[in-house]
Design an enzyme around this catalytic site. Structure first.
Site, PDB file in Angstrom:
ATOM      1  N   ALA A  69     -31.396 -12.061  -0.311  1.00  0.00           N
ATOM      2  CA  ALA A  69     -31.872 -11.059  -1.265  1.00  0.00           C
ATOM      3  C   ALA A  69     -31.275  -9.722  -0.854  1.00  0.00           C
ATOM      4  O   ALA A  69     -30.939  -9.508   0.313  1.00  0.00           O
ATOM      5  CB  ALA A  69     -33.390 -11.018  -1.234  1.00  0.00           C
ATOM      6  N   GLY A 112     -32.384 -15.658   0.976  1.00  0.00           N
ATOM      7  CA  GLY A 112     -32.420 -16.052  -0.427  1.00  0.00           C
ATOM      8  C   GLY A 112     -31.207 -16.868  -0.853  1.00  0.00           C
ATOM      9  O   GLY A 112     -31.292 -17.646  -1.804  1.00  0.00           O
ATOM     10  N   GLU A 115     -32.063 -20.308   0.148  1.00  0.00           N
ATOM     11  CA  GLU A 115     -33.160 -20.738  -0.735  1.00  0.00           C
ATOM     12  C   GLU A 115     -32.653 -21.026  -2.144  1.00  0.00           C
ATOM     13  O   GLU A 115     -33.115 -21.964  -2.799  1.00  0.00           O
ATOM     14  CB  GLU A 115     -34.250 -19.653  -0.742  1.00  0.00           C
ATOM     15  CG  GLU A 115     -34.898 -19.508   0.632  1.00  0.00           C
ATOM     16  CD  GLU A 115     -35.738 -18.251   0.772  1.00  0.00           C
ATOM     17  OE1 GLU A 115     -35.182 -17.137   0.622  1.00  0.00           O
ATOM     18  OE2 GLU A 115     -36.944 -18.363   1.024  1.00  0.00           O
ATOM     19  N   GLU A 135     -34.935 -14.029   7.797  1.00  0.00           N
ATOM     20  CA  GLU A 135     -35.925 -13.015   7.391  1.00  0.00           C
ATOM     21  C   GLU A 135     -36.754 -12.508   8.566  1.00  0.00           C
ATOM     22  O   GLU A 135     -37.183 -11.353   8.584  1.00  0.00           O
ATOM     23  CB  GLU A 135     -36.859 -13.584   6.297  1.00  0.00           C
ATOM     24  CG  GLU A 135     -36.203 -13.783   4.944  1.00  0.00           C
ATOM     25  CD  GLU A 135     -35.548 -15.143   4.766  1.00  0.00           C
ATOM     26  OE1 GLU A 135     -35.308 -15.848   5.773  1.00  0.00           O
ATOM     27  OE2 GLU A 135     -35.271 -15.496   3.598  1.00  0.00           O
TER      28      GLU A 135
HETATM   29  N1  CAA Z   1     -28.515  -7.345   1.255  1.00  0.00           N
HETATM   30  C1  CAA Z   1     -27.784  -6.235   0.997  1.00  0.00           C
HETATM   31  N2  CAA Z   1     -26.530  -6.038   1.475  1.00  0.00           N
HETATM   32  C2  CAA Z   1     -26.009  -7.006   2.267  1.00  0.00           C
HETATM   33  C3  CAA Z   1     -26.718  -8.179   2.581  1.00  0.00           C
HETATM   34  C4  CAA Z   1     -28.020  -8.329   2.038  1.00  0.00           C
HETATM   35  N3  CAA Z   1     -28.777  -9.443   2.237  1.00  0.00           N
HETATM   36  N4  CAA Z   1     -25.961  -8.935   3.405  1.00  0.00           N
HETATM   37  C5  CAA Z   1     -24.805  -8.272   3.569  1.00  0.00           C
HETATM   38  N5  CAA Z   1     -24.825  -7.095   2.889  1.00  0.00           N
HETATM   39  C6  CAA Z   1     -23.771  -6.065   2.824  1.00  0.00           C
HETATM   40  C7  CAA Z   1     -23.712  -5.267   4.104  1.00  0.00           C
HETATM   41  O1  CAA Z   1     -24.704  -4.258   4.132  1.00  0.00           O
HETATM   42  C8  CAA Z   1     -22.285  -4.719   4.050  1.00  0.00           C
HETATM   43  O2  CAA Z   1     -22.278  -3.645   3.143  1.00  0.00           O
HETATM   44  P1  CAA Z   1     -21.542  -2.252   3.549  1.00  0.00           P
HETATM   45  O3  CAA Z   1     -20.090  -2.652   3.659  1.00  0.00           O
HETATM   46  O4  CAA Z   1     -21.831  -1.345   2.386  1.00  0.00           O
HETATM   47  O5  CAA Z   1     -22.113  -1.834   4.849  1.00  0.00           O
HETATM   48  C9  CAA Z   1     -21.509  -5.864   3.390  1.00  0.00           C
HETATM   49  O6  CAA Z   1     -22.494  -6.685   2.726  1.00  0.00           O
HETATM   50  C10 CAA Z   1     -20.781  -6.747   4.393  1.00  0.00           C
HETATM   51  O7  CAA Z   1     -21.707  -7.189   5.363  1.00  0.00           O
HETATM   52  P2  CAA Z   1     -21.496  -6.990   6.954  1.00  0.00           P
HETATM   53  O8  CAA Z   1     -20.664  -5.795   7.218  1.00  0.00           O
HETATM   54  O9  CAA Z   1     -22.848  -7.055   7.595  1.00  0.00           O
HETATM   55  O10 CAA Z   1     -20.641  -8.301   7.265  1.00  0.00           O
HETATM   56  P3  CAA Z   1     -20.575  -9.080   8.674  1.00  0.00           P
HETATM   57  O11 CAA Z   1     -19.488 -10.072   8.530  1.00  0.00           O
HETATM   58  O12 CAA Z   1     -20.543  -8.127   9.813  1.00  0.00           O
HETATM   59  O13 CAA Z   1     -21.983  -9.871   8.775  1.00  0.00           O
HETATM   60  C11 CAA Z   1     -23.786 -11.230   7.948  1.00  0.00           C
HETATM   61  C12 CAA Z   1     -22.284 -10.879   7.874  1.00  0.00           C
HETATM   62  C13 CAA Z   1     -24.127 -11.847   9.306  1.00  0.00           C
HETATM   63  C14 CAA Z   1     -24.092 -12.239   6.845  1.00  0.00           C
HETATM   64  C15 CAA Z   1     -24.627  -9.941   7.733  1.00  0.00           C
HETATM   65  O14 CAA Z   1     -24.159  -9.283   6.573  1.00  0.00           O
HETATM   66  C16 CAA Z   1     -26.090 -10.166   7.563  1.00  0.00           C
HETATM   67  O15 CAA Z   1     -26.784 -10.442   8.543  1.00  0.00           O
HETATM   68  N6  CAA Z   1     -26.617 -10.032   6.335  1.00  0.00           N
HETATM   69  C17 CAA Z   1     -28.013 -10.076   6.056  1.00  0.00           C
HETATM   70  C18 CAA Z   1     -28.551 -11.501   6.116  1.00  0.00           C
HETATM   71  C19 CAA Z   1     -30.046 -11.498   5.860  1.00  0.00           C
HETATM   72  O16 CAA Z   1     -30.818 -10.946   6.599  1.00  0.00           O
HETATM   73  N7  CAA Z   1     -30.458 -12.175   4.777  1.00  0.00           N
HETATM   74  C20 CAA Z   1     -31.837 -12.255   4.395  1.00  0.00           C
HETATM   75  C21 CAA Z   1     -32.176 -11.196   3.409  1.00  0.00           C
HETATM   76  S1  CAA Z   1     -33.925 -11.127   3.049  1.00  0.00           S
HETATM   77  C22 CAA Z   1     -34.193 -12.388   1.974  1.00  0.00           C
HETATM   78  O17 CAA Z   1     -33.295 -13.082   1.572  1.00  0.00           O
HETATM   79  C23 CAA Z   1     -35.623 -12.584   1.549  1.00  0.00           C
HETATM   80  C24 CAA Z   1     -35.861 -13.861   0.826  1.00  0.00           C
HETATM   81  O18 CAA Z   1     -36.321 -14.811   1.395  1.00  0.00           O
HETATM   82  C25 CAA Z   1     -35.570 -13.980  -0.592  1.00  0.00           C
END
Ligand code: CAA
Length: 261
Positions: A69, A112, A115, A135
């Site tokens: 998400a 998400g 999911e 999460e």
């Molecule tokens: N939401 C918003 N933006 C996101 C995102 C997310 N879930 N995941 C990645 N992005 C964005 C980053 O902020 C970044 O944007 P900027 O360039 O503007 O900074 C861009 O995508 C590229 O990401 P990274 O620079 O972080 O890329 P990376 O290769 O270094 O890392 C990754 C990749 C490990 C997947 C890392 O992006 C990450 O950990 N993402 C979040 C994963 C996460 O926590 N997901 C769960 C979200 S909560 C949820 O989903 C609730 C639910 O149950 C529905």
């Protein structure tokens, strides 16, 4: 592919009897915002009522299927807003899509994203795919079905470990755990899944609907109820000419041509 629609952040197209939905916000690793939810659900619902579509493929552009998400969209919400708009409930519509829905997971399927893949009927993963429910690292819990569907898919031991640690698992681990049907080379993923979807889309639609309903019923009913429902559904298949065609084609050693497809 023939483009059908291009709502913000999502590409929608079709080829023959297969509908394709591509999450297309690669700069944000296809993070699922409200716009993406509306666009994916609307596209899937349109394909679902279209009898000329027999399978739907969902995938992501770039390095991710979806990295979850959209954290930036929800970070400052309060409880009243989250519950008031029933955050993520809109995705439930995907579980009511009757046309077989195949997730082609090309990269990160986290939170998400994982999911969303689990809401699909089948998950095929690229060998580069990574799955997880991170999460817990954000101070929250999965919110689009992860605690329930991951547990059903891989069992309590692994689901609990993944959800409590927030670690990622690779495609091979996901396959051996039962989350993923097959793993294919990343550069062959879309071709492979589209070929599979073409094959499914040639089958009898009423039989496909019945098959997905029955498999899903395995999670919602007792064994005896599920088996009884399956047997009645099997009997009901004999009311359709597709059963005659399928069985006659076998006996006559030819490919079936189903009417209801
Ligand atoms: N939401 C918003 N933006 C996101 C995102 C997310 N879930 N995941 C990645 N992005 C964005 C980053 O902020 C970044 O944007 P900027 O360039 O503007 O900074 C861009 O995508 C590229 O990401 P990274 O620079 O972080 O890329 P990376 O290769 O270094 O890392 C990754 C990749 C490990 C997947 C890392 O992006 C990450 O950990 N993402 C979040 C994963 C996460 O926590 N997901 C769960 C979200 S909560 C949820 O989903 C609730 C639910 O149950 C529905």
């Amino acid at each position: 592919f023939e483009a059908v629609d291009a709502p913000a952040g999502v590409l929608v197209g079709r080829r023959g009897r297969v509908g394709l939905i591509v999450l297309d916000r690669p700069q944000a690793l296809n993070a699922l915002n409200n716009q993406a939810m509306d666009a994916v659900v609307t596209a899937a619902e349109r394909f679902d009522v279209d009898d000329t579509i027999g399978a739907i493929v969902l995938t992501g552009a770039g390095r991710a299927f979806a990295a979850g998400a959209d954290i930036k969209e929800m970070a400052e919400l309060g409880y009243a807003e989250a519950t008031g708009r029933d955050l993520f409930a809109g995705w439930d519509a995907l579980t009511r899509i009757r046309t077989p829905l195949i997730a082609a997971v090309n990269g990160f399927a986290l939170g998400g994203g994982c999911e969303l893949a689990m809401m699909c009927d089948v998950i095929i993963a690229a060998d580069t795919a990574k799955f997880g429910q991170p999460e817990i690292n954000l101070g929250v819990v999965p919110g689009m079905g992860g605690t329930q569907r991951l547990t059903r898919a891989v069992g309590k031991a692994k689901a609990m470990e993944l959800i409590l640690t927030g670690r990622m698992m690779d495609a091979r681990e996901a396959e051996s755990a039962g989350l993923v049907a097959r793993v294919v080379a990343a550069d062959a993923l879309l071709d492979d899944v589209l070929a599979m979807a073409d094959g499914i889309a040639e089958k009898s639609l009423p039989a496909l609907y019945a098959a997905t309903e029955l498999v899903d019923a395995a999670f919602e009913s007792t064994l005896a109820e599920g088996v009884a429902r399956e047997r009645r559904t099997f009997h009901a298949a004999f009311a359709l000419d597709d059963q005659k065609e399928g069985m006659r084609a076998f006996i006559e050693k030819r490919e079936p041509r189903f009417t209801h497809r």
